[in-house]
Design a protein around this motif. Structure first.
Motif: not given
Length: 167
Positions: A42-47, A58-63
């Protein structure tokens, strides 16, 4: 324990920048990998929608790191690679592609590589159509340096020549 419904309820009346802040708080409180992954995506989408592409990657990598299935990891790594291509960070894009390939079967590896080549082709055309010929040349040159069939390389050379003539 936080649920998706609680997260959705807390975010529905908020603007996207405030949602980022709330999602980061929820991420700290999350105790379930599925909820963490949901928050990160969700964060990645907004970012990504706001042009914060590095944060999105970075968020996608962590996910992807906390994902359980190989298929999901591969798909998330490919999305991350696309973001790095969009950023013009070809070294990171190559590294993330390698992560995706380690999660793929032999058949899927070819599909991933074809998709990866298409990322460069798409962003080369986007930049070309926007009149950013030097930037599109970077994409086409990188695309040309990736091993592929002679037929595809000839098409890339054609694009490069079209770009240099338009400068």
């Amino acid at each position: 324990m936080i649920t998706r419904a609680e997260i959705e309820n807390a975010l529905k009346t908020k603007g996207e920048i405030v949602q980022i802040d709330h999602l980061k708080r929820f991420l700290i409180k999350a105790d379930n990998l599925d909820i963490k992954k949901y928050i990160l995506l969700r964060l990645a989408g907004i970012n990504e929608s706001h042009g914060f592409l590095l944060d999105a990657a970075k968020n996608i990598d962590t996910a992807a790191d906390i994902s359980i299935t190989f298929k999901e990891k591969k798909e998330l790594y490919m999305k991350e690679a696309e973001i790095y291509v969009k950023l013009g960070n070809f070294i990171m894009a190559d590294a993330v592609l390698q992560k995706a390939l380690t999660q793929a079967t032999m058949k899927e590896k070819r599909e991933c590589q074809d998709k990866y080549l298409e990322f460069y082709n798409i962003h080369g055309r986007i930049n070309e159509n926007a009149g950013r010929h030097r930037k599109s040349l970077e994409y086409y040159e990188k695309l040309y340096s990736i091993p592929q069939s002679d037929e595809k390389k000839a098409e890339i050379v054609k694009n490069i020549f079209n770009d240099t003539l338009n400068e």
